[in-house]
Design a protein around this motif. Structure first.
Motif, PDB file in Angstrom:
ATOM      1  N   LYS A  74     -14.536  -4.536  -6.401  1.00 17.86           N
ATOM      2  CA  LYS A  74     -13.847  -3.311  -5.976  1.00 17.86           C
ATOM      3  C   LYS A  74     -13.625  -3.312  -4.468  1.00 17.86           C
ATOM      4  CE  LYS A  74     -15.447  -0.255  -9.687  1.00 17.86           C
ATOM      5  NZ  LYS A  74     -16.145   1.018 -10.022  1.00 17.86           N
ATOM      6  N   MET A  75     -14.640  -3.761  -3.729  1.00 18.36           N
ATOM      7  CA  MET A  75     -14.515  -3.811  -2.281  1.00 18.36           C
ATOM      8  C   MET A  75     -13.362  -4.738  -1.870  1.00 18.36           C
ATOM      9  SD  MET A  75     -17.473  -4.731   0.542  1.00 18.36           S
ATOM     10  CE  MET A  75     -18.618  -3.509  -0.091  1.00 18.36           C
ATOM     11  N   LYS A  76     -13.180  -5.801  -2.642  1.00 20.03           N
ATOM     12  CA  LYS A  76     -12.097  -6.745  -2.342  1.00 20.03           C
ATOM     13  C   LYS A  76     -10.740  -6.077  -2.498  1.00 20.03           C
ATOM     14  CE  LYS A  76     -11.091 -11.626  -3.066  1.00 20.03           C
ATOM     15  NZ  LYS A  76     -11.493 -12.853  -3.811  1.00 20.03           N
ATOM     16  N   TYR A  77     -10.597  -5.211  -3.504  1.00 22.93           N
ATOM     17  CA  TYR A  77      -9.356  -4.465  -3.675  1.00 22.93           C
ATOM     18  C   TYR A  77      -9.067  -3.598  -2.457  1.00 22.93           C
ATOM     19  CZ  TYR A  77      -8.346  -5.606  -8.566  1.00 22.93           C
ATOM     20  OH  TYR A  77      -7.998  -6.256  -9.728  1.00 22.93           O
ATOM     21  N   PHE A  78     -10.094  -2.936  -1.953  1.00 20.96           N
ATOM     22  CA  PHE A  78      -9.892  -2.060  -0.797  1.00 20.96           C
ATOM     23  C   PHE A  78      -9.591  -2.856   0.470  1.00 20.96           C
ATOM     24  CE2 PHE A  78     -12.038   1.167  -3.450  1.00 20.96           C
ATOM     25  CZ  PHE A  78     -11.112   2.192  -3.297  1.00 20.96           C
ATOM     26  N   GLU A  79     -10.141  -4.061   0.567  1.00 21.00           N
ATOM     27  CA  GLU A  79      -9.794  -4.903   1.716  1.00 21.00           C
ATOM     28  C   GLU A  79      -8.317  -5.290   1.660  1.00 21.00           C
ATOM     29  OE1 GLU A  79     -11.006  -9.247   2.457  1.00 21.00           O
ATOM     30  OE2 GLU A  79     -12.277  -8.134   3.860  1.00 21.00           O
ATOM     31  N   ASN A  80      -7.815  -5.595   0.459  1.00 24.28           N
ATOM     32  CA  ASN A  80      -6.397  -5.908   0.305  1.00 24.28           C
ATOM     33  C   ASN A  80      -5.530  -4.710   0.666  1.00 24.28           C
ATOM     34  OD1 ASN A  80      -6.980  -8.506  -0.578  1.00 24.28           O
ATOM     35  ND2 ASN A  80      -6.972  -7.949  -2.743  1.00 24.28           N
ATOM     36  N   LEU A  81      -5.968  -3.520   0.255  1.00 21.95           N
ATOM     37  CA  LEU A  81      -5.225  -2.313   0.617  1.00 21.95           C
ATOM     38  C   LEU A  81      -5.220  -2.098   2.127  1.00 21.95           C
ATOM     39  CD1 LEU A  81      -6.384   0.255  -2.110  1.00 21.95           C
ATOM     40  CD2 LEU A  81      -4.124  -0.806  -1.894  1.00 21.95           C
ATOM     41  N   GLU A  82      -6.354  -2.369   2.740  1.00 24.00           N
ATOM     42  CA  GLU A  82      -6.448  -2.215   4.191  1.00 24.00           C
ATOM     43  C   GLU A  82      -5.467  -3.148   4.900  1.00 24.00           C
ATOM     44  OE1 GLU A  82      -9.967  -1.866   7.543  1.00 24.00           O
ATOM     45  OE2 GLU A  82     -10.230  -3.230   5.858  1.00 24.00           O
ATOM     46  N   LYS A  94      -2.637  -4.171   3.703  1.00 24.22           N
ATOM     47  CA  LYS A  94      -1.306  -3.622   3.498  1.00 24.22           C
ATOM     48  C   LYS A  94      -1.034  -2.438   4.428  1.00 24.22           C
ATOM     49  CE  LYS A  94      -0.928  -5.059  -1.345  1.00 24.22           C
ATOM     50  NZ  LYS A  94      -0.789  -4.626  -2.761  1.00 24.22           N
ATOM     51  N   VAL A  95      -2.057  -1.616   4.650  1.00 19.71           N
ATOM     52  CA  VAL A  95      -1.919  -0.488   5.593  1.00 19.71           C
ATOM     53  C   VAL A  95      -1.628  -0.993   6.996  1.00 19.71           C
ATOM     54  CG1 VAL A  95      -3.177   1.364   6.743  1.00 19.71           C
ATOM     55  CG2 VAL A  95      -3.311   1.132   4.252  1.00 19.71           C
ATOM     56  N   LYS A  96      -2.345  -2.023   7.419  1.00 18.92           N
ATOM     57  CA  LYS A  96      -2.113  -2.589   8.741  1.00 18.92           C
ATOM     58  C   LYS A  96      -0.706  -3.144   8.864  1.00 18.92           C
ATOM     59  CE  LYS A  96      -6.954  -3.771   9.636  1.00 18.92           C
ATOM     60  NZ  LYS A  96      -7.941  -4.888   9.788  1.00 18.92           N
ATOM     61  N   SER A  97      -0.209  -3.760   7.791  1.00 23.81           N
ATOM     62  CA  SER A  97       1.145  -4.328   7.823  1.00 23.81           C
ATOM     63  C   SER A  97       2.182  -3.216   7.910  1.00 23.81           C
ATOM     64  CB  SER A  97       1.395  -5.151   6.557  1.00 23.81           C
ATOM     65  OG  SER A  97       0.532  -6.280   6.514  1.00 23.81           O
ATOM     66  N   LYS A  98       1.931  -2.094   7.236  1.00 27.02           N
ATOM     67  CA  LYS A  98       2.865  -0.964   7.298  1.00 27.02           C
ATOM     68  C   LYS A  98       2.877  -0.335   8.680  1.00 27.02           C
ATOM     69  CE  LYS A  98       4.665   1.146   4.231  1.00 27.02           C
ATOM     70  NZ  LYS A  98       6.053   1.223   3.702  1.00 27.02           N
ATOM     71  N   LYS A  99       1.695  -0.237   9.305  1.00 23.70           N
ATOM     72  CA  LYS A  99       1.600   0.386  10.623  1.00 23.70           C
ATOM     73  C   LYS A  99       2.097  -0.528  11.728  1.00 23.70           C
ATOM     74  CE  LYS A  99      -1.865   3.034  11.590  1.00 23.70           C
ATOM     75  NZ  LYS A  99      -3.221   3.545  11.853  1.00 23.70           N
ATOM     76  N   ASN A 100       1.940  -1.838  11.519  1.00 27.46           N
ATOM     77  CA  ASN A 100       2.356  -2.795  12.546  1.00 27.46           C
ATOM     78  C   ASN A 100       3.207  -3.890  11.910  1.00 27.46           C
ATOM     79  OD1 ASN A 100       0.583  -1.760  14.849  1.00 27.46           O
ATOM     80  ND2 ASN A 100      -0.954  -2.189  13.269  1.00 27.46           N
ATOM     81  N   PRO A 101       4.439  -3.546  11.493  1.00 22.50           N
ATOM     82  CA  PRO A 101       5.290  -4.562  10.853  1.00 22.50           C
ATOM     83  C   PRO A 101       5.652  -5.658  11.842  1.00 22.50           C
ATOM     84  CG  PRO A 101       6.546  -2.563  11.317  1.00 22.50           C
ATOM     85  CD  PRO A 101       5.109  -2.252  11.616  1.00 22.50           C
ATOM     86  N   SER A 102       5.674  -6.896  11.370  1.00 20.06           N
ATOM     87  CA  SER A 102       5.976  -8.035  12.255  1.00 20.06           C
ATOM     88  C   SER A 102       7.465  -8.127  12.512  1.00 20.06           C
ATOM     89  CB  SER A 102       5.482  -9.339  11.616  1.00 20.06           C
ATOM     90  OG  SER A 102       5.999  -9.497  10.329  1.00 20.06           O
TER      91      SER A 102
END
Length: 232
Positions: free
Chosen positions: A214-222, A224-232
């Motif tokens: 479950k923790m791994k799922y939340f790391e993946n979500l995290e 994705k959040v970083k990518s949304k906030k800081n798109p390359s």
């Protein structure tokens, strides 16, 4: 000068555990493997410790172990609950002792060992610093691995929750929701970290495995959040 400096460094790192130099190989016990020898001067080396090993006679840096115990390397107890400050201090100490600048006048072989040790120390630090990677490594040491490509151990409601968050993240112009999701992920990660700690304390490896999945799922979500906030 090198031998003097390296001897001082070994004493600083080993303290009272520093092995004494010996020019005579110790007799191997019946059925045991012969003691490894220093690649530089040829003496029999003492049993390996958790530190990068230097020859007690010529002070030459020895190659890293093929399968080192990362907890032992970083001078940590083999436990999910570690002293992060102690880990960071150990990391800085090893970084200094293995810095390439100290090996510029040494043989190429020893310079290569220095780079291998530095890479290993970085990997050990990153593994033990992260609760997720530390937990997965503990499972690995106990012969337990997360199954890849399957959600059989995850309850359906949890997966639905993850899917809904992923759908929200995919929506355009959702900055406010992203902030909410980021806070939610942080809370869930702290809760899971506490639950994983309790599972390891009970020696319940299967429960720890489910929680780490479950923790791994939340790391993946995290991520994705970083990518949304800081798109390359």
């Amino acid at each position: 000068m090198w031998v003097v400096w390296r001897g001082q460094l070994c004493r600083a790192l080993w303290g009272s555990r520093a092995p004494a130099a010996s020019s005579r190989p110790r007799s191997a016990e019946a059925g045991s493997l012969p003691a490894p020898r220093c690649w530089s001067c040829g003496i029999a080396l003492p049993a390996p410790g958790g530190l990068p090993r230097f020859c007690p006679a010529c002070q030459a840096l020895q190659p890293p172990e093929s399968q080192p115990d990362l907890f032992r390397l970083m001078d940590c107890d083999r436990s999910f609950n570690i002293n992060v400050q102690q880990l960071q201090q150990r990391f800085r100490s090893l970084q200094r002792s293995l810095h390439p600048d100290y090996f510029t006048q040494r043989p190429q072989k020893e310079r290569d060992f220095s780079e291998q040790h530095s890479s290993l120390v970085n990997r050990a630090y990153q593994t033990l610093l992260s609760p997720l990677r530390r937990g997965l490594y503990l499972l690995e040491l106990n012969g337990v691995e997360l199954a890849k490509g399957t959600d059989s151990d995850i309850d359906v409601e949890f997966l639905k929750e993850i899917m809904e968050i992923n759908e929200t993240l995919a929506e355009p112009n959702n900055e406010a929701k992203i902030e909410e999701i980021e806070s939610f992920i942080e809370v869930k990660r702290e809760e899971l970290t506490k639950d994983v700690s309790k599972a390891f304390e009970r020696d319940d490896l299967q429960e720890a495995k489910k929680l780490l999945a479950k923790m791994k799922y939340f790391e993946n979500l995290e991520d994705k959040v970083k990518s949304k906030k800081n798109p390359s």
